[in-house]
Scaffold this motif. Structure first.
Motif, PDB file in Angstrom:
ATOM      1  N   GLN A   2      13.319 -32.654   8.452  1.00 37.87           N
ATOM      2  CA  GLN A   2      13.844 -31.352   8.858  1.00 37.87           C
ATOM      3  C   GLN A   2      15.231 -31.492   9.479  1.00 37.87           C
ATOM      4  N   ASP A   3      15.478 -32.590  10.197  1.00 38.40           N
ATOM      5  CA  ASP A   3      16.795 -32.828  10.776  1.00 38.40           C
ATOM      6  C   ASP A   3      17.851 -32.987   9.694  1.00 38.40           C
ATOM      7  N   LYS A   4      17.484 -33.679   8.608  1.00 41.14           N
ATOM      8  CA  LYS A   4      18.418 -33.863   7.501  1.00 41.14           C
ATOM      9  C   LYS A   4      18.744 -32.529   6.841  1.00 41.14           C
ATOM     10  N   MET A   5      17.724 -31.700   6.688  1.00 37.75           N
ATOM     11  CA  MET A   5      17.941 -30.381   6.075  1.00 37.75           C
ATOM     12  C   MET A   5      18.829 -29.517   6.967  1.00 37.75           C
ATOM     13  N   THR A   6      18.580 -29.561   8.268  1.00 43.09           N
ATOM     14  CA  THR A   6      19.385 -28.777   9.207  1.00 43.09           C
ATOM     15  C   THR A   6      20.826 -29.267   9.208  1.00 43.09           C
ATOM     16  N   GLU A   7      20.995 -30.582   9.188  1.00 41.74           N
ATOM     17  CA  GLU A   7      22.340 -31.152   9.168  1.00 41.74           C
ATOM     18  C   GLU A   7      23.068 -30.780   7.875  1.00 41.74           C
ATOM     19  N   ALA A   8      22.363 -30.837   6.766  1.00 39.13           N
ATOM     20  CA  ALA A   8      22.959 -30.460   5.478  1.00 39.13           C
ATOM     21  C   ALA A   8      23.344 -28.986   5.478  1.00 39.13           C
ATOM     22  N   PHE A   9      22.481 -28.158   6.028  1.00 41.28           N
ATOM     23  CA  PHE A   9      22.779 -26.721   6.113  1.00 41.28           C
ATOM     24  C   PHE A   9      24.003 -26.479   6.989  1.00 41.28           C
ATOM     25  N   ASN A  10      24.082 -27.169   8.121  1.00 39.32           N
ATOM     26  CA  ASN A  10      25.237 -27.015   9.014  1.00 39.32           C
ATOM     27  C   ASN A  10      26.525 -27.464   8.333  1.00 39.32           C
ATOM     28  N   ASN A  11      26.463 -28.568   7.603  1.00 36.15           N
ATOM     29  CA  ASN A  11      27.652 -29.045   6.888  1.00 36.15           C
ATOM     30  C   ASN A  11      28.093 -28.047   5.821  1.00 36.15           C
ATOM     31  N   GLN A  12      27.133 -27.504   5.088  1.00 34.60           N
ATOM     32  CA  GLN A  12      27.466 -26.519   4.059  1.00 34.60           C
ATOM     33  C   GLN A  12      28.059 -25.257   4.687  1.00 34.60           C
ATOM     34  N   THR A  13      27.520 -24.852   5.816  1.00 36.37           N
ATOM     35  CA  THR A  13      28.037 -23.666   6.501  1.00 36.37           C
ATOM     36  C   THR A  13      29.467 -23.903   6.977  1.00 36.37           C
ATOM     37  N   ARG A  14      29.711 -25.092   7.541  1.00 35.10           N
ATOM     38  CA  ARG A  14      31.081 -25.421   7.978  1.00 35.10           C
ATOM     39  C   ARG A  14      32.038 -25.397   6.790  1.00 35.10           C
ATOM     40  N   GLN A  15      31.615 -25.976   5.683  1.00 34.81           N
ATOM     41  CA  GLN A  15      32.471 -25.998   4.495  1.00 34.81           C
ATOM     42  C   GLN A  15      32.728 -24.594   3.969  1.00 34.81           C
ATOM     43  N   LEU A  16      31.739 -23.728   4.091  1.00 31.79           N
ATOM     44  CA  LEU A  16      31.897 -22.353   3.623  1.00 31.79           C
ATOM     45  C   LEU A  16      32.894 -21.590   4.482  1.00 31.79           C
ATOM     46  N   PHE A  17      32.802 -21.754   5.788  1.00 38.01           N
ATOM     47  CA  PHE A  17      33.637 -20.966   6.691  1.00 38.01           C
ATOM     48  C   PHE A  17      34.981 -21.615   7.032  1.00 38.01           C
ATOM     49  N   GLU A  18      35.179 -22.876   6.708  1.00 43.05           N
ATOM     50  CA  GLU A  18      36.432 -23.557   7.035  1.00 43.05           C
ATOM     51  C   GLU A  18      37.661 -22.864   6.424  1.00 43.05           C
ATOM     52  N   PRO A  19      37.660 -22.500   5.138  1.00 39.55           N
ATOM     53  CA  PRO A  19      38.839 -21.808   4.590  1.00 39.55           C
ATOM     54  C   PRO A  19      39.109 -20.469   5.281  1.00 39.55           C
ATOM     55  N   MET A  20      38.050 -19.746   5.632  1.00 41.48           N
ATOM     56  CA  MET A  20      38.248 -18.462   6.314  1.00 41.48           C
ATOM     57  C   MET A  20      38.812 -18.669   7.718  1.00 41.48           C
ATOM     58  N   ARG A  21      38.348 -19.718   8.390  1.00 42.74           N
ATOM     59  CA  ARG A  21      38.858 -20.026   9.722  1.00 42.74           C
ATOM     60  C   ARG A  21      40.344 -20.373   9.655  1.00 42.74           C
ATOM     61  N   LYS A  22      40.712 -21.177   8.669  1.00 40.95           N
ATOM     62  CA  LYS A  22      42.121 -21.542   8.503  1.00 40.95           C
ATOM     63  C   LYS A  22      42.971 -20.313   8.179  1.00 40.95           C
ATOM     64  N   LEU A  23      42.455 -19.445   7.321  1.00 43.22           N
ATOM     65  CA  LEU A  23      43.176 -18.228   6.960  1.00 43.22           C
ATOM     66  C   LEU A  23      43.378 -17.337   8.177  1.00 43.22           C
ATOM     67  N   ASN A  24      42.322 -17.119   8.951  1.00 43.38           N
ATOM     68  CA  ASN A  24      42.425 -16.292  10.150  1.00 43.38           C
ATOM     69  C   ASN A  24      43.402 -16.889  11.153  1.00 43.38           C
ATOM     70  N   SER A  25      43.368 -18.189  11.319  1.00 41.18           N
ATOM     71  CA  SER A  25      44.272 -18.868  12.239  1.00 41.18           C
ATOM     72  C   SER A  25      45.724 -18.701  11.792  1.00 41.18           C
ATOM     73  N   LEU A  26      45.958 -18.876  10.509  1.00 38.95           N
ATOM     74  CA  LEU A  26      47.306 -18.730   9.956  1.00 38.95           C
ATOM     75  C   LEU A  26      47.818 -17.305  10.155  1.00 38.95           C
ATOM     76  N   MET A  27      46.977 -16.330   9.881  1.00 45.78           N
ATOM     77  CA  MET A  27      47.385 -14.933  10.029  1.00 45.78           C
ATOM     78  C   MET A  27      47.651 -14.589  11.496  1.00 45.78           C
ATOM     79  N   LEU A  28      46.811 -15.080  12.390  1.00 49.03           N
ATOM     80  CA  LEU A  28      46.996 -14.824  13.810  1.00 49.03           C
ATOM     81  C   LEU A  28      48.287 -15.453  14.321  1.00 49.03           C
TER      82      LEU A  28
END
Length: 143
Positions: A2-28
């Motif tokens: 379950q820890d591996k699944m949670t870690e994989a989910f967290n990594n996928q979530t970070r990868q999903l939101f990283e471009p949006m975070r960079k975009l928001n930071s750039l715009m701000l």
């Protein structure tokens, strides 16, 4: 497990939101820079205006009126040059922002392509076939 699944989910979530975070930071950052520049420009223009009003209150005779008119023409030329300089600076900031946005989108697109290629390669190596299984009929068998 379950820890591996949670870690994989967290990594996928970070990868999903990283471009949006960079975009928001750039715009701000761009918005802050543009706003700060505009506030400084407004301060310069306000100071020029109050200086002209102050000079107008010092007019006492025809000679001081002539001097004021001469300084007024000089100030208008200075104002025109300042406005051109400000427009040029704002244009450069906009071009820099555009360039940074293009770079960000290019990096995100390349990352997505790399991930898709890696996923496709992973499927091929795991032995999964995308072709459906063939069926055989008894009529086609030879005895």
């Amino acid at each position: 497990m379950q820890d591996k699944m949670t870690e994989a989910f967290n990594n996928q979530t970070r990868q999903l939101f990283e471009p949006m975070r960079k975009l928001n930071s750039l715009m701000l950052n761009n918005m802050e820079k543009m706003t700060q520049y505009q506030l400084e420009a407004m301060k310069r223009y306000s100071q020029m205006g109050t200086d002209r009003i102050r000079s107008a209150t010092e007019i006492e005779d025809a000679e001081s009126m002539r001097d004021f008119g001469t300084r007024q023409a000089e100030m208008m030329n200075e104002l025109s040059q300042q406005m051109q300089e400000d427009a040029r600076a704002m244009g450069e900031m906009s071009l820099q922002f555009k360039s940074e946005m293009e770079k960000l989108f290019s990096e995100a697109g390349q990352k997505m392509t790399d991930q898709a290629n890696a996923a496709a390669k992973g499927e091929q190596q795991s032995g999964k076939s995308e072709q459906p299984a063939k069926s055989t009929s008894q009529g086609s068998r030879k005895s």
